[in-house]
Write an enzyme that holds these catalytic residues in place. Structure first.
Site, mmCIF file in Angstrom:
data_model
loop_
_atom_site.group_PDB
_atom_site.id
_atom_site.type_symbol
_atom_site.label_atom_id
_atom_site.label_comp_id
_atom_site.label_asym_id
_atom_site.label_seq_id
_atom_site.Cartn_x
_atom_site.Cartn_y
_atom_site.Cartn_z
ATOM 1 N N ASP A 52 -8.614 6.060 16.200
ATOM 2 C CA ASP A 52 -7.063 5.644 16.514
ATOM 3 C C ASP A 52 -5.672 5.569 15.851
ATOM 4 O O ASP A 52 -5.855 4.896 15.245
ATOM 5 C CB ASP A 52 -7.518 6.034 17.901
ATOM 6 C CG ASP A 52 -6.548 6.234 19.094
ATOM 7 O OD1 ASP A 52 -5.378 7.378 18.729
ATOM 8 O OD2 ASP A 52 -6.233 5.676 19.578
ATOM 9 N N ASP B 29 -2.157 5.747 17.616
ATOM 10 C CA ASP B 29 -1.551 4.853 18.718
ATOM 11 C C ASP B 29 -1.995 4.427 19.460
ATOM 12 O O ASP B 29 -2.801 4.060 19.829
ATOM 13 C CB ASP B 29 -0.554 6.016 19.032
ATOM 14 C CG ASP B 29 -0.057 7.171 18.346
ATOM 15 O OD1 ASP B 29 0.722 6.659 16.874
ATOM 16 O OD2 ASP B 29 1.250 8.274 18.571
ATOM 17 N N ASP C 177 -7.810 3.192 21.682
ATOM 18 C CA ASP C 177 -7.939 2.900 23.059
ATOM 19 C C ASP C 177 -7.688 3.468 24.259
ATOM 20 O O ASP C 177 -7.082 3.368 25.329
ATOM 21 C CB ASP C 177 -6.147 2.206 22.808
ATOM 22 C CG ASP C 177 -5.138 3.259 22.808
ATOM 23 O OD1 ASP C 177 -5.278 4.454 22.027
ATOM 24 O OD2 ASP C 177 -4.154 3.535 23.932
HETATM 25 MG MG LIG Z 1 -4.762 5.820 21.233
#
Ligand SMILES: [Mg+2]
Length: 188
Positions: A8, A10, A130
């Site tokens: 991923d 961000d 995240d």
């Molecule tokens: Mg993310």
């Protein structure tokens, strides 16, 4: 068989933008602490290919034109490349969550080439992200998840499995730091 890290962007490589916002200016561009050091070691030392998989809500629309995305994206890639961190593929979905696009993470519509590639060792590959949607994405891919910033409960609306199921069966490492991720992957 080729193992992959589906990473991923961000909140994982870069620090998260504020809720509802995007990294659309250099003022909002901040690398995740120590990511360059430890992802660099992963890239140089470990037998994984790196693939970036990122949802960029509404990219290529008047609210988020590509001219606001690519300057920081390209700068980030250049910084990473200088440390030998090269992505063999970068997969960007531009849809909005409410569109429920089959191409949008956690769904796997953009991943067919990996899921049908007999030389890809998906079972021993990892998603690093995240959000619980990244864990859901790992389950949908048939690989395992490394959950960075595991207290983050944003993005639950797109889950099709319970949080308990995702946490119990699909998260193989949960941490706030990239050194732990390097050490975990070194032991695989
Ligand atoms: Mg993310």
């Amino acid at each position: 068989m080729q193992k992959y890290l589906f990473i991923d962007r961000d909140g994982t490589i870069l620090q998260s933008p504020p809720p509802g916002g995007q990294i659309d200016s250099f003022e909002k561009l901040h690398f995740y602490p120590h990511v360059i050091t430890w992802l660099g070691k992963i890239a140089r030392e470990l037998p994984f290919k790196l693939v970036m998989v990122t949802n960029q809500n509404g990219l290529n629309s008047p609210m988020y034109p590509t001219e606001l995305f690519y300057p920081t994206q390209n700068f980030m890639l250049e910084v990473l490349k200088n440390e030998d961190i090269l992505f063999s593929d970068i997969i960007i979905d531009e849809s909005l969550p409410e569109e429920n696009s089959p191409l949008r993470k956690p769904r796997t519509g953009r991943m067919t080439k990996y899921l049908t590639d007999e030389t890809a060792d998906i079972k021993n590959s990892f998603v690093i992200g995240d959000r619980l949607t990244d864990v859901q994405f790992a389950k949908n891919m048939g690989c395992n998840a490394i959950f960075i910033n595991p207290e983050n409960l944003r993005g639950q609306t797109e889950l099709t499995d319970s949080i308990e199921e995702l946490k119990t069966n699909w998260i193989k490492a949960a941490t706030h730091n990239w050194q732990d991720i390097y050490e975990f992957l070194s032991s695989q």
